[in-house]
Design a protein around this motif. Structure first.
Motif, PDB file in Angstrom:
ATOM      1  N   PHE A  84      -5.184 -12.868  11.564  1.00 23.40           N
ATOM      2  CA  PHE A  84      -4.093 -11.989  12.006  1.00 23.40           C
ATOM      3  C   PHE A  84      -3.091 -11.860  10.865  1.00 23.40           C
ATOM      4  O   PHE A  84      -2.384 -12.806  10.527  1.00 23.40           O
ATOM      5  N   ASN A  85      -3.066 -10.657  10.272  1.00 20.95           N
ATOM      6  CA  ASN A  85      -2.188 -10.362   9.139  1.00 20.95           C
ATOM      7  C   ASN A  85      -1.137  -9.354   9.534  1.00 20.95           C
ATOM      8  O   ASN A  85      -1.137  -8.842  10.652  1.00 20.95           O
ATOM      9  N   GLY A  86      -0.336  -8.971   8.568  1.00 19.78           N
ATOM     10  CA  GLY A  86       0.576  -7.840   8.752  1.00 19.78           C
ATOM     11  C   GLY A  86       2.025  -8.270   8.873  1.00 19.78           C
ATOM     12  O   GLY A  86       2.320  -9.380   9.303  1.00 19.78           O
ATOM     13  N   GLY A 136      -7.855 -11.713   0.340  1.00 21.50           N
ATOM     14  CA  GLY A 136      -7.629 -10.366   0.873  1.00 21.50           C
ATOM     15  C   GLY A 136      -8.741  -9.398   0.528  1.00 21.50           C
ATOM     16  O   GLY A 136      -9.913  -9.767   0.401  1.00 21.50           O
ATOM     17  N   GLY A 137      -8.364  -8.138   0.412  1.00 26.65           N
ATOM     18  CA  GLY A 137      -9.334  -7.091   0.067  1.00 26.65           C
ATOM     19  C   GLY A 137      -9.042  -6.577  -1.331  1.00 26.65           C
ATOM     20  O   GLY A 137      -8.628  -7.340  -2.192  1.00 26.65           O
ATOM     21  N   GLY A 138      -9.270  -5.279  -1.521  1.00 23.90           N
ATOM     22  CA  GLY A 138      -8.857  -4.663  -2.785  1.00 23.90           C
ATOM     23  C   GLY A 138      -9.978  -4.259  -3.721  1.00 23.90           C
ATOM     24  O   GLY A 138      -9.719  -3.597  -4.735  1.00 23.90           O
ATOM     25  N   TYR A 195     -10.109  -4.288   9.907  1.00 19.70           N
ATOM     26  CA  TYR A 195     -10.198  -3.258  10.937  1.00 19.70           C
ATOM     27  C   TYR A 195      -9.522  -1.951  10.535  1.00 19.70           C
ATOM     28  O   TYR A 195      -9.999  -0.879  10.831  1.00 19.70           O
ATOM     29  N   LYS A 196      -8.382  -2.044   9.859  1.00 16.08           N
ATOM     30  CA  LYS A 196      -7.639  -0.807   9.595  1.00 16.08           C
ATOM     31  C   LYS A 196      -8.415   0.151   8.693  1.00 16.08           C
ATOM     32  O   LYS A 196      -8.163   1.348   8.688  1.00 16.08           O
ATOM     33  N   THR A 197      -9.362  -0.376   7.926  1.00 14.66           N
ATOM     34  CA  THR A 197     -10.115   0.487   7.019  1.00 14.66           C
ATOM     35  C   THR A 197     -10.970   1.476   7.804  1.00 14.66           C
ATOM     36  O   THR A 197     -11.155   2.623   7.396  1.00 14.66           O
TER      37      THR A 197
HETATM   38  C1  LIG Z   1      -4.054  -7.910   4.384  1.00 11.30           C
HETATM   39  C2  LIG Z   1      -5.089  -6.934   3.982  1.00 11.30           C
HETATM   40  N1  LIG Z   1      -6.370  -7.342   3.883  1.00 11.30           N
HETATM   41  C3  LIG Z   1      -7.360  -6.490   3.550  1.00 11.30           C
HETATM   42  C4  LIG Z   1      -7.121  -5.154   3.276  1.00 11.30           C
HETATM   43  C5  LIG Z   1      -8.264  -4.262   2.901  1.00 11.30           C
HETATM   44  O1  LIG Z   1      -8.094  -3.797   1.618  1.00 11.30           O
HETATM   45  P1  LIG Z   1      -9.185  -2.938   0.836  1.00 11.30           P
HETATM   46  O2  LIG Z   1      -9.559  -1.800   1.679  1.00 11.30           O
HETATM   47  O3  LIG Z   1      -8.478  -2.542  -0.404  1.00 11.30           O
HETATM   48  O4  LIG Z   1     -10.346  -3.840   0.549  1.00 11.30           O
HETATM   49  C6  LIG Z   1      -5.797  -4.701   3.340  1.00 11.30           C
HETATM   50  C7  LIG Z   1      -5.490  -3.295   3.032  1.00 11.30           C
HETATM   51  O5  LIG Z   1      -4.440  -2.867   2.699  1.00 11.30           O
HETATM   52  C8  LIG Z   1      -4.755  -5.602   3.700  1.00 11.30           C
HETATM   53  O6  LIG Z   1      -3.472  -5.211   3.783  1.00 11.30           O
END
Ligand SMILES: Cc1ncc(COP(=O)(O)O)c(C=O)c1O
Lengths: 490, 87
Positions: A123-125, A253-255, A81-83
């Motif tokens: 739920f991360n963070g 995760g992502g990346g 979601y934050k993206t």
């Molecule tokens: C826990 C987690 N998952 C996924 C992402 C998404 O990462 P990205 O945009 O590099 O794919 C982030 C981004 O920082 C993240 O902190």
């Protein structure tokens, strides 16, 4: 008689090497996005304007799913979601089969309001507020534990509920390819993660069912995932061997990198950015090779953010002023910003005081756009390509692109390859779909509207331009400040 | 200084070697320059002894620009040429 497009009379000294204007290459004109003319978009929605391509979004997630699902039995993408948490975008990803990945109570609420049930939310963070954490437990969300305090909070909730609670554990690893993201989760190399898993086994009702590792963002080296996956698997195996129960899922995760270009990145994105197939091979190939034979392969979760949405996003902006600026790098605005060597003289120069007039002919074009870095936060790390949106009136040349903020650091590109532009000319910045909207801040201007273009060229407003009330709605004015004249004891 | 009072172009200007794509070579210094299309038109005009008003007319006749903006830009261009000691 039709007149020719005008650019002012100018003269530039021709020099060799670094000042060669051709070295930046040509940037093609982009006069339409997904078949809709840029001029029409500006006419209907104003400038600046964020534009998202629905086709590109759908193509990306389908391509990524195909790359992973064709080589691995059970894969689940989760939309980070934050993206970009515009609801239209989140819902598109949910339509395409992605569940939600959230990192705060706010994002959790947003995912629920977009129709995601708790058990389809990861739920991360590092900070999940107590109320949201409890709600997530009650609704069966996949909680990934970041730290000791959170682990203890969850252990207490599980005790109160008199029920086992399945959880994931986030770890950080050293892949040797980039700086370790040691802020997040438990360390695997020094044994911390395994120790904590054993402690949970012995003292809590928390049942570790998943291992989570988001090793970093924009990882141009797919090999980072081979190493991260190996370490995740090692921990999963040790965890099971310790009697902590079966690890049912791995979350990498992502990346994945988008086709953006970092500052100082030598290779163009077309060459530097690995394909989804390369990432899939790095992760899935490693799991298949390393997972203990005879054990069911774990489910794989991915939280890919920027690679899904960056290229779908464009920012239309317009030139509001044209300037000539010295080509002397010491006088560049970055000198005042802190990048590169700064002598007192440079700083003064960059602020304009005592600047020596540059020799005529060594000036370069500079343009001011109607958008600033407050809505292009990622330009601190990446260089968006800036396309002219109308027929160029001259050959391209190195051009400094300033934003519209009243701040010296508001430089979108120190050096972009652009033809002579004049006030009113539209440009298109790309790719800008990842993180810019969620990290944007309202500062001295209203944030622009956002539209999405559907595959039939339909243009949909997905966020209107801000108005005064959006900004000052939450404000309160104390009574004694409502009067024009001070009439109290103050 | 009013470089445009005489109908004779100053000698530095007359010495310049100009091609049709706006490339200029100054044999007095050995430096090369690139002119925009409007810059080239101005320089050619100056070599022919045109006045500032005439330069502005030439520009507004051929390019999409109003006289006030053209005048502003021509003045700035002439200032640049003075810095180069071409005027
Ligand atoms: C826990 C987690 N998952 C996924 C992402 C998404 O990462 P990205 O945009 O590099 O794919 C982030 C981004 O920082 C993240 O902190």
């Amino acid at each position: 008689m039709n007149k020719e497009p005008y650019t002012p009379p100018s003269i530039r000294r021709v020099s060799q090497g670094s000042a060669n204007p051709q070295r930046l290459g040509r940037v093609p004109v982009m006069d339409s996005i997904d078949g809709v003319p840029v001029a029409d978009l500006i006419r209907q929605h104003g400038s600046p304007l964020f534009v998202f391509s629905e086709s590109n979004l759908r193509d990306k997630i389908r391509e990524a799913r195909e790359a992973f699902e064709s080589v691995y039995p059970e894969v689940q993408f989760a939309w980070s979601y934050k993206t970009n948490y515009l609801n239209a975008i989140c819902r598109l990803f949910h339509q395409e089969g992605s569940i939600a990945e959230v990192v705060s109570g706010f994002e959790y609420e947003k995912a629920r309001s977009n129709g995601m049930p708790g058990d389809k939310i990861i739920f991360n963070g590092p900070w999940k507020d107590p109320k949201s954490l409890r709600r997530a437990v009650e609704e069966g969300a996949m909680i990934q534990i970041d730290n000791r305090d959170e682990m203890l909070a969850l252990a207490r909730i599980a005790d109160e509920r008199k029920a086992d609670l399945p959880v994931g554990v986030r770890i950080h690893v050293d892949t040797g390819t980039h700086a370790v993201w040691s802020k997040f989760g438990f360390s695997v190399e020094d044994g911390e993660a395994l120790r904590v898993i054993r402690w949970m086994r012995d003292h809590t009702r928390l049942k570790v069912r998943g291992i989570h590792c988001h090793a970093g963002t924009f990882l141009l080296d797919a090999n980072a995932y081979v190493i991260a996956t190996e370490k995740v698997i090692e921990l999963a195996v040790s965890s099971e061997e310790s009697g902590a129960g079966v690890i049912e899922y791995l979350n990498l995760g992502g990346g994945f990198a988008s086709r953006a270009r970092l500052h100082g990145q030598y290779l163009p994105p077309e060459q530097a950015t690995p394909s989804f197939d390369a990432y899939a091979e790095a992760i899935c190939g490693t799991i298949k090779r390393r997972w203990p034979s005879g054990h069911k392969l774990p489910k794989l979760f991915l939280e890919t953010g920027r690679a899904m949405v960056d290229e779908a996003g464009y920012l239309i902006s317009s030139v509001v002023a044209v300037k000539q600026r010295s080509m002397d790098p010491a006088a560049s605005s970055l000198a005042a910003y802190g990048k590169g060597a700064v002598t007192p003289g440079n700083v003064l120069g960059a602020y304009g005081k005592g600047a020596v007039p540059a020799a005529v002919g060594t000036q370069r074009n500079a343009v001011v756009l109607d958008a600033g870095i407050n809505i292009l936060y990622t330009s601190a790390w990446y260089q968006p390509t800036i396309h002219p949106a109308s027929t160029p009136a001259s050959a391209a040349q190195p051009t400094t692109v300033y934003g519209c903020l009243c701040m010296n650091i508001d430089v979108i590109r120190e050096e972009a390859s652009l033809p002579d532009l004049k006030a009113g000319d539209p440009v298109v910045l790309h790719p800008v779909g990842a993180y810019n909207l969620t990290q944007s801040m309202q500062f001295i201007t209203y944030r622009p509207a956002v539209v999405m273009i559907d595959p039939d060229c339909g243009v949909h407003l997905i966020r209107r331009r801000e108005v005064l009330e959006d900004v000052q709605g939450p404000e309160e004015i104390p009574d004694h400040l409502m009067e024009k004249i001070l009439s109290t004891k103050f | 200084m009013n470089p445009l009072s005489s109908s004779e172009p100053p000698s530095r200007l007359a010495d310049l070697m100009l091609n049709d794509r706006g490339f200029a070579f100054d044999p007095n210094t050995g430096e090369s320059y690139q002119l925009s299309t409007t810059g080239l038109a101005c320089l050619r005009g100056l070599q022919q002894g045109a006045s500032v008003d005439e330069l502005v007319d030439r520009i507004t006749e051929r390019w999409e620009v109003d006289p006030i903006a053209a005048r502003c830009d021509v003045d700035a261009f002439l200032w640049d040429l003075q810095q180069l000691s071409w005027l």
